[in-house]
Motif scaffolding. Structure first.
Motif, PDB file in Angstrom:
ATOM      1  N   GLU A   1       0.815  -1.220   0.000  1.00 55.74           N
ATOM      2  CA  GLU A   1       0.000   0.000   0.000  1.00 55.74           C
ATOM      3  C   GLU A   1       0.845   1.266   0.000  1.00 55.74           C
ATOM      4  O   GLU A   1       0.490   2.265  -0.617  1.00 55.74           O
ATOM      5  CB  GLU A   1      -0.920  -0.031   1.232  1.00 55.74           C
ATOM      6  N   SER A   2       1.978   1.238   0.705  1.00 54.52           N
ATOM      7  CA  SER A   2       2.832   2.432   0.769  1.00 54.52           C
ATOM      8  C   SER A   2       3.961   2.401  -0.246  1.00 54.52           C
ATOM      9  O   SER A   2       4.840   3.261  -0.229  1.00 54.52           O
ATOM     10  CB  SER A   2       3.408   2.591   2.180  1.00 54.52           C
ATOM     11  N   GLY A   3       3.953   1.376  -1.129  1.00 57.46           N
ATOM     12  CA  GLY A   3       4.927   1.344  -2.213  1.00 57.46           C
ATOM     13  C   GLY A   3       6.107   0.413  -2.026  1.00 57.46           C
ATOM     14  O   GLY A   3       7.069   0.476  -2.797  1.00 57.46           O
ATOM     15  N   ALA A   4       6.067  -0.489  -1.052  1.00 57.08           N
ATOM     16  CA  ALA A   4       7.181  -1.426  -0.840  1.00 57.08           C
ATOM     17  C   ALA A   4       7.023  -2.642  -1.749  1.00 57.08           C
ATOM     18  O   ALA A   4       5.930  -3.223  -1.836  1.00 57.08           O
ATOM     19  CB  ALA A   4       7.229  -1.871   0.616  1.00 57.08           C
ATOM     20  N   PRO A   5       8.076  -3.073  -2.426  1.00 58.05           N
ATOM     21  CA  PRO A   5       7.998  -4.273  -3.261  1.00 58.05           C
ATOM     22  C   PRO A   5       7.981  -5.538  -2.409  1.00 58.05           C
ATOM     23  O   PRO A   5       8.539  -5.559  -1.304  1.00 58.05           O
ATOM     24  CB  PRO A   5       9.279  -4.206  -4.103  1.00 58.05           C
ATOM     25  N   TRP A   6       7.320  -6.574  -2.922  1.00 51.04           N
ATOM     26  CA  TRP A   6       7.372  -7.874  -2.238  1.00 51.04           C
ATOM     27  C   TRP A   6       8.810  -8.381  -2.279  1.00 51.04           C
ATOM     28  O   TRP A   6       9.415  -8.447  -3.362  1.00 51.04           O
ATOM     29  CB  TRP A   6       6.436  -8.871  -2.911  1.00 51.04           C
TER      30      TRP A   6
END
Length: 374
Positions: free
Chosen positions: A167-172
């Motif tokens: 949601e805040s833009g962190a990649p898996w």
């Protein structure tokens, strides 16, 4: 007001923040990440303070609060230990530690300091798991004899992993996921249920292997499949399969004298539990094709919509821990339980081809059901 703070602002941290919103009485003090750019993006998105260093977090944290360690598994031991040494209760993302030496070190330190140390996953506190546990305890389908549990996630290396963004833009973090392994990452989702329902495991007979040779060119990848037969002190026997190879299947089936208790979704707190009664029709023996839904009476806990692959409230564990601290009792997911869950998980992950039967050195008591599931 109960207080938590986050260490680690990666992919899973967004799932925790979205879940914490469902508990208005819990206040988020702030978050810290050694990657300051990631921390800034995360804290700006959730409108919480950014804590520049661990010392800043410790200085602001009240003693009755809980620090949520949401770092990558390789950092769990060091961060958990630092928080305990600073005098704070700790909720750790899974696994508690990547070796039993580190897990015992943390367990012993928490006991010596009189602190609570608990470990994810917390779906065992959710409605689906508690409904299954209640059905087994009350004999809805008769005596339970055997469990089949699946945690197969599909052929993950071929999935569009780069498009999985939080949601805040962190990649898996697929590189870390492949190196840690699907068993350490996922086995706990059903192991936690099984230990809660049937008690501690006596013996693990397992095998694990890496069958996909190239997982996005990630070196030193952990086994991508494991199969375990678990022998419980209570007499229950369960088979648990984990993989990122086989087609998606998250079923759990408890085979009982009167039929089967079956659930299809491990990662859904609201998953339906069906009782499929056993029938004799002429010369055939089969289970009812539709089954009867089994449910608990009354309200349970806040539910969340689907986020990515899960419909789980990740705050159930930290909130239960805060309640335990306030009531002066052990957390359901802490202490001996967390240590035992870690040992069984590692035994499966590290089994390889020739380990054979492993006798567990840890144990734990039976988990108390949630008040609304008694």
């Amino acid at each position: 007001m109960s207080v938590v703070a986050l260490v680690g602002c990666g992919f899973v941290a967004d799932l925790y923040m979205r879940s914490l919103v469902s508990f208005p009485h819990v206040s988020v003090l702030g978050a810290h990440d050694r990657d300051h750019a990631r921390m800034a993006a995360f804290c700006a998105h959730w409108k919480i303070p950014a804590l520049a260093g661990m010392d800043d977090l410790f200085a602001a944290m009240p003693r009755g609060g809980v620090i949520l360690n949401l770092t990558n598994p390789g950092q769990h031991h060091a961060v958990n230990r630092a928080c305990l040494e600073a005098g704070f209760h700790v909720w750790s993302e899974k696994p508690l530690a990547t070796t039993m030496e580190h897990a015992r070190d943390l367990h012993n330190l928490a006991v010596a300091r009189g602190l609570q140390l608990a470990s994810a996953p917390c779906s065992v506190l959710g409605e689906a798991a508690q409904t299954l546990a209640h059905a087994v305890r009350t004999g809805v389908a008769g005596a339970a004899r055997l469990v089949y549990a699946e945690l197969d996630d599909g052929y993950i290396p071929q999935a569009p992993l780069e498009e999985w963004i939080s949601e805040s833009g962190a990649p898996w973090p697929y590189v870390d996921e492949f190196r840690v392994g699907c068993t350490l990452e996922h086995a706990g989702y059903y192991l936690s249920w099984l230990i809660a329902i049937f008690g501690p495991v006596r013996t693990v007979v397992a095998a694990s292997a890496g069958v996909i040779p190239d997982k996005r060119r990630v070196a030193d990848a952990a086994p991508d499949v494991s199969v375990a037969t678990l022998f419980f002190h209570s007499g229950m026997v369960a088979r648990l399969t984990c993989s990122i190879v086989a087609p998606h299947d998250h079923r759990i089936r408890v085979i009982c004298d009167g039929g089967i208790l079956e659930m299809a979704k491990a990662w859904d707190n609201a998953a339906l539990l069906k009782f499929r009664r056993r029938l004799r029709i002429r010369w055939r023996l089969l289970e009812h094709p539709i089954g009867r839904r089994i449910r608990l009476r009354g309200p349970t806990h806040p539910m969340l919509g689907r986020r990515g692959s899960a419909s789980m409230n990740f705050a159930l564990g930290p909130v239960e821990m805060l309640e335990a601290i306030a009531q002066g009792r052990p957390c359901r997911l802490g202490g001996d339980y967390a240590l035992h869950l870690n040992e069984v998980t590692l035994a499966i992950q590290n089994a390889g081809e020739t380990t054979g039967a492993q006798t567990m050195q840890t144990s734990c008591g039976m988990m108390e059901p949630m008040p609304w599931a008694r």
